[in-house]
Enzyme design. Structure first.
Site, short mmCIF file in Angstrom:
data_model
loop_
_atom_site.label_atom_id
_atom_site.label_comp_id
_atom_site.label_asym_id
_atom_site.label_seq_id
_atom_site.Cartn_x
_atom_site.Cartn_y
_atom_site.Cartn_z
N LYS A 1 -106.46 -4.13 8.32
CA LYS A 1 -105.27 -4.94 8.69
C LYS A 1 -104.20 -4.09 9.24
O LYS A 1 -104.07 -2.99 8.93
CB LYS A 1 -104.69 -5.75 7.63
N ILE B 1 -109.86 5.66 4.33
CA ILE B 1 -109.41 5.44 2.96
C ILE B 1 -108.06 6.03 2.91
O ILE B 1 -107.52 6.87 3.82
CB ILE B 1 -110.32 5.84 1.93
N CYS B 2 -107.08 5.50 2.00
CA CYS B 2 -105.74 5.72 1.91
C CYS B 2 -105.03 6.08 3.08
O CYS B 2 -104.29 7.02 3.52
CB CYS B 2 -105.97 7.23 1.30
N ALA B 3 -105.13 4.76 4.07
CA ALA B 3 -104.73 4.86 5.30
C ALA B 3 -103.50 3.75 5.71
O ALA B 3 -102.94 3.80 6.86
CB ALA B 3 -105.74 4.81 6.18
N GLY B 4 -103.29 2.97 4.73
CA GLY B 4 -102.35 1.90 4.97
C GLY B 4 -102.88 0.70 5.75
O GLY B 4 -102.47 -0.07 6.39
N GLY C 1 -105.32 -1.25 4.60
CA GLY C 1 -105.89 -2.27 3.65
C GLY C 1 -107.48 -2.41 3.41
O GLY C 1 -107.95 -3.33 3.02
N GLY C 2 -108.20 -1.05 3.49
CA GLY C 2 -109.46 -1.18 3.37
C GLY C 2 -110.00 -1.41 1.97
O GLY C 2 -110.98 -2.26 1.73
N SER D 1 -109.42 -5.30 1.44
CA SER D 1 -110.06 -6.03 2.24
C SER D 1 -111.83 -6.08 1.38
O SER D 1 -112.24 -7.10 1.80
CB SER D 1 -110.35 -5.68 3.65
N ASP E 1 -102.29 -6.73 -1.94
CA ASP E 1 -102.56 -7.02 -0.47
C ASP E 1 -104.09 -7.89 -0.57
O ASP E 1 -104.55 -8.23 0.64
CB ASP E 1 -102.97 -5.65 0.24
#
Length: 282
Positions: free
Chosen positions: A10, A95-98, A100-101, A104, A136
């Protein structure tokens, strides 16, 4: 029986911190959109009464700290399921990227197990379960374009037909969401006009929507990681219609109305950061 479920990333077209509750949580007002960068989960029932999570990403915890594990364990315990699970998580979302992995992936787990175990839970019931895992996750249950409010538990799908090319750039560092939220000062934080953005999206006015997009957390994260501002500047210089940080960062996304312009941004950013993706807004 085996089920394969897709988990899309997202982006935050708009992220506003509207206030702070007495319990310390922040009041959110956000518009999110899904993009076609996906993780894939393969879920198989096993005889032994346990949950086994495996992944192609060695940096992920595979125990109770993993959101996929949390989602499976929560449903299994709540509905007294005695069979076990093997969950294979093919990670493509950074990962840790903003992006939403993790949320989701948790939502995809809930959707898949609702089907596998024939629980017949409604989307609203899945959203309520998802909120117990993370703020989220409720949005990620149905994804698409939606307005999210409250602490993340209130999700209003938005019927917009706007779709565009998206270039995602993830620098080689992560950001702790908790750290960024601790820095919020409601007296000085920048605000985003989410109602105006919602109106523009529902009217399918792309140019108007661009004017109202924004992220209240950008200034806080950029103060800690100035490189994010360099990414934004380079994207705009290459012809992006807009460049914004998603979530608490550090990933920056650019919107481009044409694929030619998106390709130009991609080519420029590939020599700047290792992780660059050209995707579509769903």
């Amino acid at each position: 029986m085996e089920i394969i479920e897709k988990a899309p990333a997202k982006i935050n077209l708009g992220l506003d911190i509207a206030g702070k509750y007495q319990d310390g949580f922040h009041e959110l007002s956000m518009i999110m959109a899904s993009v076609d960068l996906n993780d894939y989960l393969t879920i198989t029932e096993i005889a032994e009464d346990k949950i086994v999570v495996e992944s192609n990403n060695c940096k992920l915890p595979l125990n109770r700290k993993n959101d996929v594990y949390k989602a499976a364990h929560l449903l299994k315990r709540r509905y007294h399921i005695s069979t076990g699970l093997k969950i294979s998580l093919q990670k493509k979302i950074p990962i840790c990227a903003g992006l939403g992995g993790g949320s989701s992936d948790a939502a995809a787990t809930l959707r898949a197990l609702n089907c596998l175990w024939k629980l017949n839970l409604s989307p609203k019931e899945l959203i309520d379960v998802g909120f117990e895992i993370g703020s989220d996750v409720p949005y990620c249950i149905e994804a698409g374009c939606a307005l999210i409010s409250g602490k993340g538990e209130i999700v209003e799908p938005l019927a917009t037909t706007l779709s565009t090319w998206v270039v995602l750039v993830k620098p080689d560092f992560g950001i702790s969401t908790k750290t960024i939220f601790k820095e919020i000062d409601m007296a000085t934080i920048s605000r985003v006009d989410i109602p105006a953005l919602k109106e523009a999206l529902l009217a399918n006015y792309y140019e108007d929507a661009l004017q109202f997009m924004g992220n209240s957390l950008e200034d806080i994260t950029i103060a800690k990681k100035p490189f994010i501002q360099k990414i934004k500047g380079r994207m705009i210089k290459c012809g992006a219609d807009i460049a914004l940080m998603t979530g608490s960062g550090p990933t920056v996304f650019a919107l481009c109305r044409t694929e030619k312009r998106a390709d130009r941004v991609v080519n420029s950013m590939k020599g700047f950061c290792k992780e660059v993706y050209k995707v579509r807004m769903l």
